[in-house]
Motif scaffolding. Sequence first.
Motif, PDB file in Angstrom:
ATOM      1  N   ASP A  94       0.802  -1.232   0.000  1.00 17.40           N
ATOM      2  CA  ASP A  94       0.000   0.000   0.000  1.00 17.40           C
ATOM      3  C   ASP A  94       0.835   1.282   0.000  1.00 17.40           C
ATOM      4  OD1 ASP A  94      -2.412  -1.284  -0.089  1.00 17.40           O
ATOM      5  OD2 ASP A  94      -2.947  -0.903   2.005  1.00 17.40           O
ATOM      6  N   PHE A  95       2.145   1.192  -0.123  1.00 22.98           N
ATOM      7  CA  PHE A  95       2.994   2.379  -0.014  1.00 22.98           C
ATOM      8  C   PHE A  95       2.581   3.474  -1.004  1.00 22.98           C
ATOM      9  CE2 PHE A  95       6.655   5.067  -0.774  1.00 22.98           C
ATOM     10  CZ  PHE A  95       7.079   5.344   0.517  1.00 22.98           C
ATOM     11  N   GLU A  96       2.468   3.121  -2.266  1.00 21.25           N
ATOM     12  CA  GLU A  96       2.136   4.122  -3.284  1.00 21.25           C
ATOM     13  C   GLU A  96       0.729   4.691  -3.064  1.00 21.25           C
ATOM     14  OE1 GLU A  96       2.648   4.773  -8.086  1.00 21.25           O
ATOM     15  OE2 GLU A  96       2.968   2.786  -7.242  1.00 21.25           O
ATOM     16  N   ARG A  97      -0.217   3.843  -2.696  1.00 24.86           N
ATOM     17  CA  ARG A  97      -1.574   4.314  -2.407  1.00 24.86           C
ATOM     18  C   ARG A  97      -1.588   5.244  -1.198  1.00 24.86           C
ATOM     19  NH1 ARG A  97      -4.923   0.082  -0.792  1.00 24.86           N
ATOM     20  NH2 ARG A  97      -6.624   1.550  -0.870  1.00 24.86           N
ATOM     21  N   ALA A  98      -0.755   4.944  -0.192  1.00 23.53           N
ATOM     22  CA  ALA A  98      -0.670   5.798   0.994  1.00 23.53           C
ATOM     23  C   ALA A  98      -0.113   7.174   0.625  1.00 23.53           C
ATOM     24  CB  ALA A  98       0.191   5.129   2.068  1.00 23.53           C
ATOM     25  N   VAL A  99       0.902   7.196  -0.227  1.00 27.56           N
ATOM     26  CA  VAL A  99       1.465   8.471  -0.689  1.00 27.56           C
ATOM     27  C   VAL A  99       0.379   9.283  -1.396  1.00 27.56           C
ATOM     28  CG1 VAL A  99       3.079   9.542  -2.325  1.00 27.56           C
ATOM     29  CG2 VAL A  99       3.867   7.687  -0.823  1.00 27.56           C
ATOM     30  N   SER A 100      -0.360   8.643  -2.285  1.00 27.22           N
ATOM     31  CA  SER A 100      -1.433   9.337  -3.015  1.00 27.22           C
ATOM     32  C   SER A 100      -2.492   9.882  -2.069  1.00 27.22           C
ATOM     33  CB  SER A 100      -2.087   8.389  -4.027  1.00 27.22           C
ATOM     34  OG  SER A 100      -1.161   8.029  -5.025  1.00 27.22           O
ATOM     35  N   GLU A 101      -2.851   9.105  -1.054  1.00 31.59           N
ATOM     36  CA  GLU A 101      -3.863   9.554  -0.088  1.00 31.59           C
ATOM     37  C   GLU A 101      -3.356  10.752   0.714  1.00 31.59           C
ATOM     38  OE1 GLU A 101      -7.651   9.542   1.559  1.00 31.59           O
ATOM     39  OE2 GLU A 101      -6.883   8.411  -0.151  1.00 31.59           O
ATOM     40  N   ILE A 102      -2.106  10.726   1.105  1.00 31.31           N
ATOM     41  CA  ILE A 102      -1.542  11.864   1.839  1.00 31.31           C
ATOM     42  C   ILE A 102      -1.553  13.110   0.957  1.00 31.31           C
ATOM     43  CG2 ILE A 102       0.561  12.805   2.888  1.00 31.31           C
ATOM     44  CD1 ILE A 102       1.184   9.857   3.768  1.00 31.31           C
ATOM     45  N   LEU A 103      -1.213  12.939  -0.316  1.00 30.31           N
ATOM     46  CA  LEU A 103      -1.211  14.083  -1.238  1.00 30.31           C
ATOM     47  C   LEU A 103      -2.615  14.666  -1.419  1.00 30.31           C
ATOM     48  CD1 LEU A 103       1.328  12.811  -3.915  1.00 30.31           C
ATOM     49  CD2 LEU A 103       1.609  14.787  -2.385  1.00 30.31           C
ATOM     50  N   ARG A 104      -3.645  13.826  -1.322  1.00 27.75           N
ATOM     51  CA  ARG A 104      -5.042  14.280  -1.449  1.00 27.75           C
ATOM     52  C   ARG A 104      -5.576  14.927  -0.172  1.00 27.75           C
ATOM     53  NH1 ARG A 104      -5.635   9.596  -4.551  1.00 27.75           N
ATOM     54  NH2 ARG A 104      -6.262   8.337  -2.785  1.00 27.75           N
ATOM     55  N   THR A 105      -4.892  14.710   0.929  1.00 30.45           N
ATOM     56  CA  THR A 105      -5.374  15.189   2.219  1.00 30.45           C
ATOM     57  C   THR A 105      -5.355  16.715   2.267  1.00 30.45           C
ATOM     58  OG1 THR A 105      -4.619  13.197   3.334  1.00 30.45           O
ATOM     59  CG2 THR A 105      -4.924  15.135   4.717  1.00 30.45           C
TER      60      THR A 105
ATOM     61  N   PRO B 269     -11.930  16.210  10.740  1.00 28.48           N
ATOM     62  CA  PRO B 269     -12.249  15.772   9.381  1.00 28.48           C
ATOM     63  C   PRO B 269     -11.358  16.539   8.392  1.00 28.48           C
ATOM     64  CG  PRO B 269     -14.249  16.129  10.641  1.00 28.48           C
ATOM     65  CD  PRO B 269     -13.111  16.645  11.483  1.00 28.48           C
ATOM     66  N   GLY B 270     -10.903  15.853   7.386  1.00 29.61           N
ATOM     67  CA  GLY B 270      -9.972  16.443   6.431  1.00 29.61           C
ATOM     68  C   GLY B 270      -8.529  16.079   6.728  1.00 29.61           C
ATOM     69  N   ASP B 271      -8.270  15.594   7.955  1.00 26.54           N
ATOM     70  CA  ASP B 271      -6.930  15.124   8.313  1.00 26.54           C
ATOM     71  C   ASP B 271      -6.758  13.680   7.839  1.00 26.54           C
ATOM     72  OD1 ASP B 271      -6.346  17.516   9.617  1.00 26.54           O
ATOM     73  OD2 ASP B 271      -6.782  16.724  11.619  1.00 26.54           O
ATOM     74  N   LEU B 272      -5.579  13.160   8.024  1.00 29.30           N
ATOM     75  CA  LEU B 272      -5.262  11.753   7.792  1.00 29.30           C
ATOM     76  C   LEU B 272      -4.461  11.303   9.005  1.00 29.30           C
ATOM     77  CD1 LEU B 272      -4.036   9.943   4.706  1.00 29.30           C
ATOM     78  CD2 LEU B 272      -2.490  10.013   6.648  1.00 29.30           C
ATOM     79  N   VAL B 273      -4.696  10.092   9.473  1.00 23.47           N
ATOM     80  CA  VAL B 273      -4.017   9.587  10.666  1.00 23.47           C
ATOM     81  C   VAL B 273      -3.073   8.448  10.283  1.00 23.47           C
ATOM     82  CG1 VAL B 273      -4.364   8.405  12.877  1.00 23.47           C
ATOM     83  CG2 VAL B 273      -5.924  10.227  12.187  1.00 23.47           C
ATOM     84  N   ILE B 274      -1.852   8.523  10.781  1.00 21.19           N
ATOM     85  CA  ILE B 274      -0.902   7.417  10.669  1.00 21.19           C
ATOM     86  C   ILE B 274      -0.667   6.902  12.078  1.00 21.19           C
ATOM     87  CG2 ILE B 274       1.419   6.672  10.021  1.00 21.19           C
ATOM     88  CD1 ILE B 274       1.481   8.936   7.947  1.00 21.19           C
ATOM     89  N   LEU B 275      -1.069   5.656  12.308  1.00 21.46           N
ATOM     90  CA  LEU B 275      -0.906   5.022  13.615  1.00 21.46           C
ATOM     91  C   LEU B 275       0.223   4.012  13.543  1.00 21.46           C
ATOM     92  CD1 LEU B 275      -4.642   4.401  14.544  1.00 21.46           C
ATOM     93  CD2 LEU B 275      -3.139   6.243  15.337  1.00 21.46           C
TER      94      LEU B 275
END
Length: 184
Positions: free
Chosen positions: A43-54, A102-108
């Motif tokens: 999921d690394f590339e998908r995670a990068v894309s999601e962070i960029l959309r955040t 809302p609008g944030d992204l969480v990395i746990l």
Amino acid sequence: MAAMSTSPLPTPQSSADPIGTARRVLDIEAEALRDMSANLPEDFERAVSEILRTGGRVILSGIGKSGLIARKIASTFASTGTPSAFVHAAEASHGDLGMVSPGDLVILISNSGETSERRDIVAHAKRFAIPIIGISGKANSTLIKASDFTLLLPPLQEACINGLAPTTSTTVTLALGDALAVAV
């Protein structure tokens, strides 16, 4: 009053060869980093894309050594231009959840993926549809099951002589966080 003992304290085995021990630790950790580089999480590339959309901030959280690593990764995100913050997993349950919007992204981050302190952050993120990126060493952990994006660590040998102290796992997690921040 009892007399104080003047006998020397026992010397740990590893201190007999500190240079050899240091090299062994560095070799174990370097090998783990090479393995992570060769086998980046699916999921690394998908995670990068999601962070960029955040549109909000990247919120990092963990407890114990994972919390220290999360704090450093949050700082790296900020240094590379991504708005970010660290929220201590235990403090989140005592009023700091308001820092996660809302609008944030969480990395746990949790090597075991089973730390009870992260439950409230997960519930909060789910309630407000905040994406979760989970970083863990356990594929079937509660954290990974609750995550929208999974950054699974490879099987690791801790460099500690007893195999218990978080050494290799924290090194690899930190490096993965650096890779994520720089890729973003």
